[in-house]
Write an enzyme that holds these catalytic residues in place. Structure first.
Site, PDB file in Angstrom:
ATOM      1  N   ASP A   1       0.858  -1.182   0.000  1.00 27.36           N
ATOM      2  CA  ASP A   1       0.000   0.000   0.000  1.00 27.36           C
ATOM      3  C   ASP A   1       0.895   1.232   0.000  1.00 27.36           C
ATOM      4  O   ASP A   1       1.520   1.551   1.012  1.00 27.36           O
ATOM      5  CB  ASP A   1      -0.901   0.007   1.238  1.00 27.36           C
TER       6      ASP A   1
ATOM      7  N   LYS B   1      -6.945   3.474  -2.733  1.00 26.14           N
ATOM      8  CA  LYS B   1      -7.265   3.382  -1.303  1.00 26.14           C
ATOM      9  C   LYS B   1      -7.456   4.785  -0.748  1.00 26.14           C
ATOM     10  O   LYS B   1      -6.727   5.704  -1.113  1.00 26.14           O
ATOM     11  CB  LYS B   1      -6.132   2.646  -0.593  1.00 26.14           C
TER      12      LYS B   1
ATOM     13  N   LYS C   1     -10.260   0.365  -1.962  1.00 27.42           N
ATOM     14  CA  LYS C   1     -10.095   0.003  -0.555  1.00 27.42           C
ATOM     15  C   LYS C   1     -10.499   1.165   0.342  1.00 27.42           C
ATOM     16  O   LYS C   1     -10.007   2.278   0.185  1.00 27.42           O
ATOM     17  CB  LYS C   1      -8.651  -0.407  -0.274  1.00 27.42           C
TER      18      LYS C   1
END
Length: 220
Positions: free
Chosen positions: A92, A155, A184
């Site tokens: 991430d 995300k 996400k």
């Protein structure tokens, strides 16, 4: 939605700077017990988690350029390459928020591409756009750049900045990237009701330190 289906949408997360080895071991034990998609930890803990989760379906996820996203692309690429070598299967990364807000789309695009290239298909790349710092227009641009760069997910948040995941932002991100890319929700997702609202808005992954509590809500 079944318990297993929900668990396989959750990245069980512990990114606190003061997280101890005992807490990381507990995180992995919970990951195994509940069958979460991954455990998400800071890079130092990747080898331990990879060892503890070996032979399970639970992946090791880690962070790149975290939490500010303000390092050079070359450094993020090295971080990503090292993380994969040590057992991470999802990364991430945080975008260069300042570059985005300065209109430097080329910098942001190349930053994401550097990480995508570094993992060489051995790990999923999720791009944290830090929605709390962006206008809606900037959120759309960030999602478009992540998609163009070949990332797998966008995300919402690091959890260290202002704000967290909102239904509005998840819906906006999903509309922007379409059905072919993951979205996400992360930051402030602490219970089943919130998790289901995010999924309803278009999220197909939830990042949360409260994964066990979220699943418990399904059984209540």
């Amino acid at each position: 939605m079944t318990r297993r289906e929900l668990a396989r949408m959750i990245d069980h997360t512990l990114l606190k700077p003061d997280a101890t080895e005992a807490q990381i071991r507990q995180l992995c034990a919970e990951g195994r017990e509940h069958g979460f998609m991954s455990v998400c930890v800071n890079p130092y803990w990747v080898p331990l988690c990879a060892e503890l989760l070996s032979g399970t379906e639970v992946k090791v996820c880690t962070t790149i350029g975290f939490p500010l996203g303000a390092n050079r692309s070359e450094i993020k690429a090295v971080e990503a390459e090292d993380a994969v070598a040590r057992g991470a299967r999802e990364v991430d990364m945080v975008i260069n928020v300042g570059a985005l807000k300065s209109g430097r789309r080329d910098v942001v695009l190349n930053d994401i591409r550097a990480v995508v290239s570094a993992v060489a298909g051995e790990a999923l790349v999720k791009v944290i756009i830090e929605t709390g710092l962006l206008t809606d227009e900037e959120k759309v641009i960030a999602c478009q750049l992540a998609q163009e760069a070949g990332a797998d997910f966008v995300k919402t948040s690091t959890g260290f900045g202002t704000g967290g995941a909102t239904v509005h932002d998840i819906a906006l991100m999903r509309r922007t990237v379409g059905a072919g890319m993951g979205v996400k929700a992360s930051g402030g997702v602490r219970d089943l009701e919130t998790a289901l609202a995010m999924i309803g808005a278009g999220a197909n992954r939830i990042g949360a330190s409260a994964g066990v509590a979220i699943l418990a809500g399904l059984e209540a």
